[in-house]
Design an enzyme around this catalytic site. Structure first.
Site, mmCIF file in Angstrom:
data_model
loop_
_atom_site.group_PDB
_atom_site.id
_atom_site.type_symbol
_atom_site.label_atom_id
_atom_site.label_comp_id
_atom_site.label_asym_id
_atom_site.label_seq_id
_atom_site.Cartn_x
_atom_site.Cartn_y
_atom_site.Cartn_z
ATOM 1 N N ALA A 141 52.112 22.886 50.946
ATOM 2 C CA ALA A 141 52.210 24.003 51.887
ATOM 3 C C ALA A 141 53.629 24.209 52.402
ATOM 4 O O ALA A 141 54.083 25.348 52.581
ATOM 5 C CB ALA A 141 51.244 23.773 53.053
ATOM 6 N N LYS A 173 42.967 13.841 42.665
ATOM 7 C CA LYS A 173 44.400 13.496 42.654
ATOM 8 C C LYS A 173 44.848 12.936 44.002
ATOM 9 O O LYS A 173 45.843 12.205 44.074
ATOM 10 C CB LYS A 173 45.256 14.691 42.239
ATOM 11 N N THR A 206 51.741 15.695 44.067
ATOM 12 C CA THR A 206 51.314 14.880 45.203
ATOM 13 C C THR A 206 51.702 13.413 45.059
ATOM 14 O O THR A 206 51.780 12.699 46.061
ATOM 15 C CB THR A 206 49.795 14.987 45.421
ATOM 16 N N SER A 247 53.513 15.301 50.679
ATOM 17 C CA SER A 247 52.074 15.136 50.484
ATOM 18 C C SER A 247 51.496 14.237 51.567
ATOM 19 O O SER A 247 51.973 13.120 51.786
ATOM 20 C CB SER A 247 51.798 14.519 49.106
ATOM 21 N N VAL A 306 44.473 15.801 58.385
ATOM 22 C CA VAL A 306 43.459 15.240 57.498
ATOM 23 C C VAL A 306 44.081 14.874 56.154
ATOM 24 O O VAL A 306 44.755 15.690 55.530
ATOM 25 C CB VAL A 306 42.312 16.249 57.273
#
Length: 353
Positions: free
Chosen positions: A151, A202, A259, A265, A290
């Site tokens: 993001a 993943k 990630t 990540s 989270v």
């Protein structure tokens, strides 16, 4: 179900879209949508957070310093957001996903496009978010968005690609049109289960990669862990009906690389903190968001043992996080395991010699 709102698209290629979930990825998608000219009904639980975004155009908790441009309409009224939207993007954590959708199921209308952005698995019944959408919203058209989509990079307009997976070609086409722009490219796939399961799995290996980075393992070791992680997750997914080739694409190896190699990540950061000596609860509290991989790990370990799929990295990480095993002992055990085949899914040769 609610009555379908009058379309405001009319060939203008702009839509009314609801984004459910005010976390980092929901915010990133709201930003892309706003800049693409769509009306974004941005739902979150916290009225304080919604008012802050209304007044400052910034989601300070999840995206500090990043201004949201365009027609962004923060709200805590989910019924209002969904009722006005032609397309709904759901970025709600997996633990709350079904409860929120079920509570508001009558607000969705027939034929509405509802796409999950959540990379997780429901505890009871090992259900993916797309399966929950089908069960709770059978009259809607559903899909899944997944890929190497950090993001923090998306909101900075850094080049990114993602995958929309749906059985319905119109859903795939609409989401490509909705989100595609000069920095965000949307590819299509029909393997909904494989794309979604890749996105969930993943996260486990991102935690492993974080541990490896904290222990200052070399590039060879990290490459080994990522590659064996790919073999492990694809073996598991194919046993449940996924297409093995999906794991060679953006939703599989692409997302895994992103990630497992980036401190942006959340799952990588949790693994890194644990590798530096923090307890799991401390690492999660420090993160403040989270990390789906923590929950996914438990479910995948249980499922893999139930169906007899060999997943040594999953087993080893579980022993570290939940059984107090020493990281070095688990690594030694992994290195002493049987040396299996490198590649399990070989396509037949199609060109004659």
């Amino acid at each position: 179900m609610s009555e379908k709102p009058a379309s405001r698209n009319n060939g203008s290629n702009t839509y009314d879209v609801a984004v459910l979930g005010g976390g980092s990825f929901g915010t990133a998608m709201a930003k892309v949508l706003g800049e693409n000219g769509h009306a974004v009904h941005f739902w979150m639980r916290d009225e304080g957070q919604a008012e802050e975004i209304r007044s400052t155009r910034i989601n300070h908790r999840y995206m500090p310093g990043m201004t949201l441009e365009g027609d962004i309409r923060p709200t805590t009224d989910l019924a209002e957001a969904v009722g006005k939207a032609e397309i709904v993007l759901v970025a709600i954590p997996s633990k709350a996903f079904r409860a929120v959708i079920r509570e508001h199921s009558t607000e969705f209308f027939d034929g509405q496009i509802v796409v999950s952005l959540t990379k997780g698995i429901e505890e009871h019944g090992f259900k993916l978010m797309s399966e929950i959408l089908i069960e709770e919203l059978p009259r809607c058209r559903s899909g899944v968005l997944s890929g190497p989509n950090l993001a923090a990079e998306i909101v900075n307009r850094e080049l990114t690609a993602t995958v929309i997976a749906a059985k319905d070609p119109e859903v795939r086409r609409t989401v490509q049109e909705l989100l595609g722009c000069e920095y965000f490219r949307v590819y299509a796939n029909v393997d909904v289960y494989g794309v979604e399961l890749a996105g969930a799995l993943k996260n486990i290996y991102a935690i492993v990669a974080g541990l490896a980075s904290a222990l200052n393992m070399g590039e060879n070791a990290r490459a080994m862990l990522i590659t064996r992680g790919l073999a492990e997750m694809s073996r598991f997914a194919v046993s449940l009906g996924a297409n093995p080739m999906t794991f060679m694409g953006l939703a599989g190896v692409g997302d895994l690389i992103a990630t497992c190699t980036s401190s942006k990540s959340r799952n990588f950061r949790v693994g890194y903190a644990i590798g530096k000596g923090k307890k799991l609860d401390e690492a999660v509290q420090e993160l403040g968001q989270v990390a789906e991989g923590i929950y996914t790990l438990k479910l995948v370990r249980e499922k893999s043992e139930a169906i007899g799929i060999y997943m040594p990295l999953v087993r080893g990480l579980y022993e570290i996080l939940y059984e107090g095993a020493s990281i070095n002992a688990v690594i030694s055990s992994l290195m002493m395991a049987v040396q299996n085949s490198d590649v399990e899914f070989i396509l037949p040769r199609t060109i004659a010699q």
